[in-house]
Design an enzyme around this catalytic site. Structure first.
Site, short mmCIF file in Angstrom:
data_model
loop_
_atom_site.label_atom_id
_atom_site.label_comp_id
_atom_site.label_asym_id
_atom_site.label_seq_id
_atom_site.Cartn_x
_atom_site.Cartn_y
_atom_site.Cartn_z
N LYS A 103 2.48 4.54 1.38
CA LYS A 103 2.78 5.10 2.69
C LYS A 103 2.48 6.59 2.60
O LYS A 103 3.27 7.36 2.07
CB LYS A 103 4.23 4.87 3.10
CG LYS A 103 4.51 5.32 4.52
CD LYS A 103 5.95 5.08 4.93
CE LYS A 103 6.13 5.35 6.43
NZ LYS A 103 5.64 6.67 6.85
N GLU B 161 -5.02 6.64 7.68
CA GLU B 161 -4.03 7.71 7.57
C GLU B 161 -4.75 8.92 6.97
O GLU B 161 -5.37 8.81 5.91
CB GLU B 161 -2.87 7.29 6.68
CG GLU B 161 -1.71 8.25 6.68
CD GLU B 161 -0.72 8.02 7.81
OE1 GLU B 161 0.25 8.79 7.90
OE2 GLU B 161 -0.91 7.08 8.61
N PHE C 192 -7.12 1.80 6.02
CA PHE C 192 -6.34 0.63 5.63
C PHE C 192 -6.54 -0.60 6.51
O PHE C 192 -5.96 -1.65 6.24
CB PHE C 192 -4.84 0.96 5.55
CG PHE C 192 -4.23 1.51 6.80
CD1 PHE C 192 -3.90 0.70 7.86
CD2 PHE C 192 -3.97 2.87 6.91
CE1 PHE C 192 -3.32 1.20 9.01
CE2 PHE C 192 -3.38 3.39 8.05
CZ PHE C 192 -3.07 2.56 9.10
N LYS D 287 7.79 -0.89 6.45
CA LYS D 287 7.74 0.33 5.65
C LYS D 287 9.04 0.48 4.87
O LYS D 287 10.11 0.12 5.35
CB LYS D 287 7.48 1.54 6.54
CG LYS D 287 8.48 1.72 7.66
CD LYS D 287 8.06 2.84 8.61
CE LYS D 287 9.03 2.96 9.78
NZ LYS D 287 8.60 3.98 10.76
N GLU E 38 0.84 -1.20 0.00
CA GLU E 38 0.00 0.00 0.00
C GLU E 38 0.87 1.24 0.00
O GLU E 38 2.06 1.19 0.36
CB GLU E 38 -0.91 0.01 1.25
CG GLU E 38 -1.87 -1.15 1.30
CD GLU E 38 -2.63 -1.25 2.61
OE1 GLU E 38 -3.42 -2.19 2.75
OE2 GLU E 38 -2.41 -0.40 3.50
N ARG F 60 -1.64 9.05 11.59
CA ARG F 60 -2.46 7.89 11.92
C ARG F 60 -3.70 8.34 12.68
O ARG F 60 -3.62 9.13 13.61
CB ARG F 60 -1.64 6.94 12.78
CG ARG F 60 -2.12 5.52 12.87
CD ARG F 60 -1.59 4.67 11.75
NE ARG F 60 -1.85 3.26 11.97
CZ ARG F 60 -0.94 2.39 12.38
NH1 ARG F 60 0.29 2.79 12.65
NH2 ARG F 60 -1.25 1.11 12.53
#
Length: 563
Positions: free
Chosen positions: A256, A306, A347, A429, A254, A261
């Site tokens: 970033k 996010e 997400f 990440k 996905e 958050r």
């Protein structure tokens, strides 16, 4: 039940303050928790950290140093001028309250007893007082308990009001003390269970209440809509190959996003929003609530997302630095909603319609997410995702994410459950190799010339266990005009209330302000107690959404040195 005296807490504070050894603090606190479990109320455990509310409740007493001085004066019949005179000499309002209370206590024929219930009740009432006459009412509530206090009791009441208890109790010590108090024969196993229970509840009263009843009750603690929780965190991947090693094949990738958050909660008609820092930002983001109401269906849910800001005219995404302004702002909300609208990228689904989904595999949680979240451009959408087994496909998606202006990618294990509060390797990440750390400011120096009056050079620190270790000084990265980002003036206003010691041009501050710092490399240095110094550091972002538990560790630093 016999009432518990507040002096019992005072004795605890004094014992905790008498040692710097973690194991001794745990033992002292464990003995006290047994007594609290027998004689007290679960929520009184908050007082151990100088609070009367759980950590996620960001309400403040609303008692400044000036009001505290007036309350001390009212309680002991002392003029403000005399208190200020003593303050200039002693520097600690807690010790001043102890001094005046001690004198008053000695002059009494009979000593009154101060109970925990009275202290806890009066402090709690401070949150509900507002409007006309509120200052006088607050002073009356504080002076009432100070007037009944002994010297030591007065000291710790004042330090609690000023959020400056000074007993050196971190979260880890409380968790380990609960394990030692109620599970002495299986401490190691229970420490992990207690930590998990706290990650799910973010409330020591909930954990303490369950621990007193046994292991089976602790295991029953689960997420609840409307109560924040510690989210799952990603580990760093060095490259695409490393990402596949961490998360397996096939895996989900996905974007970033360069936002912050947000846990979106719904329970019936009530909505609440929390940052990863457990901070309630519901009032700051009424636009998010409006979008969620219209585009996510369900009676109850907790969604991990996010939130990214964008320019209302150009429709281009803006960096975190811009949207961070909305996290802390309590006023002019409508204006900020217009000037800095946000897009919600959902997400994960952690809870839905009365059921926890933490133990459900990620691929199944994603299917549910796509069913319940509508896609509305620049309003809300499921996070952009592909599932791949091929390295070249993964690299292509990574390049697309960077071209789109995103920070990088997040890689996820399709067959993993949601492990809250830990960097467990279920997600990783990957972003370009700029070297950066999240660090905390522990000291600052005043500037000169056009920056005179501002704190403009900052001593930054990583952590090692419960300690903060200095790793350099950074003077660049902040702005002089607010429209360009966080300014030196704003940072100075954030740091001044946290000052603990003042030198010629230098101040020490409580380690609370987290910043992201980029650097060229790391070298060994005897100048800082970490043994290292960042070369050419520069602040890129102030992180109000992060706590000191999120900052880089000494191990992270040493790992970077070895590369």
């Amino acid at each position: 039940m016999k009432e518990m005296l507040y002096f019992g807490f005072v004795e605890l504070y004094e014992k905790l303050n008498s040692t710097t050894k973690k194991l001794e603090k745990i033992s002292i606190l464990a003995d006290f928790l047994k007594e609290l479990g027998e004689k007290g109320k679960d929520e009184w455990i908050y007082l151990i950290k100088g609070r009367v509310l759980p950590e996620y409740d960001v309400r403040q007493f609303g008692i400044s140093r000036q009001l505290t001085i007036k309350a001390i004066g009212s309680a002991f019949g002392i003029k403000d001028e005399e208190i200020y005179k003593r303050l200039r000499k002693i520097g600690d309002l807690g010790e001043i309250a102890e001094e005046f209370a001690g004198k008053k206590h000695q002059s009494r024929l009979f000593s009154s007893k101060l109970y925990v219930s009275k202290v806890f009740s009066n402090l709690n009432k401070l949150f509900s007082i507002g409007g006309k006459g509120s200052v006088g009412k607050k002073i009356a509530l504080v002076s009432e308990i100070l007037g009944s206090a002994s010297g030591k009791e007065a000291k710790y009441i004042v330090r609690t009001l000023l959020e400056d208890l000074r007993v050196g109790v971190a979260d880890g010590i409380i968790k380990d003390a609960i394990a030692e108090a109620f599970f002495p024969d299986e401490k190691k196993e229970m420490e992990e269970l207690i930590e998990s229970a706290y990650d799910l509840s973010s409330d020591y009263a909930v954990v303490f209440s369950s621990a007193r009843k046994g292991k089976s009750e602790l295991k029953k603690i689960d997420i609840v809509p409307g109560r924040p929780m510690n989210v799952m965190l990603a580990v760093k991947a060095e490259d695409i190959d490393d990402a596949f090693r961490i998360c397996g094949t096939p895996l989900a990738i996905e974007y970033k996003y360069d936002g912050f958050r947000m846990l979106i909660n719904k329970d019936g008609d009530k909505y609440s929003l929390f940052t990863r820092n457990l901070e309630d930002v519901t009032k700051q983001f009424p636009d998010v609530i409006d979008v969620v109401k219209k585009n996510i269906h369900g009676e109850s849910f907790i969604l991990d997302s996010e939130v990214v800001g964008y320019d209302p005219k150009s429709k281009k995404y803006k960096p975190f630095e811009a949207v961070s302004q909305r996290i802390k702002r309590k006023h002019d909300i409508d204006k900020l909603v217009r000037e800095l609208p946000v897009e919600i990228n959902v997400f994960d689904v952690l809870y839905y319609n009365g059921k926890s989904y933490l133990s459900v595999l990620f691929k199944e949680r994603r299917k549910l997410l796509e069913k319940i979240v509508k896609k509305i451009h620049l309003k809300i959408q499921p996070a952009k995702q592909i599932i791949v087994s091929d390295k070249k496909q993964a690299e292509k998606f990574y390049e697309e994410a960077l071209k789109a202006g995103e920070e990088g990618i997040v890689v996820k294990n399709l067959n993993a459950h949601y492990r809250h509060g830990r960097k467990v390797g279920y997600i990783a990440k990957l972003k370009p190799s700029a070297k950066d750390f999240d660090l905390v400011i522990v000291g600052a120096e005043y500037g000169n010339g056009k920056r005179a009056g501002w704190l403009t050079s900052y001593i930054i620190a990583c952590k090692s266990g419960e300690k903060f270790l200095e790793i350099g000084k950074v003077s660049s990265g902040l702005k002089e005009k607010s429209e360009e980002g966080t300014t030196y003036d704003e940072m100075t206003k954030l740091l001044k209330p946290l000052i603990t010691k003042t030198g010629n041009n230098y101040v020490s501050v409580e380690p609370k302000i987290v910043v992201t710092v980029i650097y060229q490399n790391i070298q060994k240095s005897p100048s800082y107690n970490s043994g290292y110094a960042l070369r050419f550091p520069r602040i890129t972002t102030y992180r109000p959404d992060r706590k000191t538990k999120d900052i880089a560790t000494l191990e992270d630093v040493e790992r970077d040195v070895k590369k």
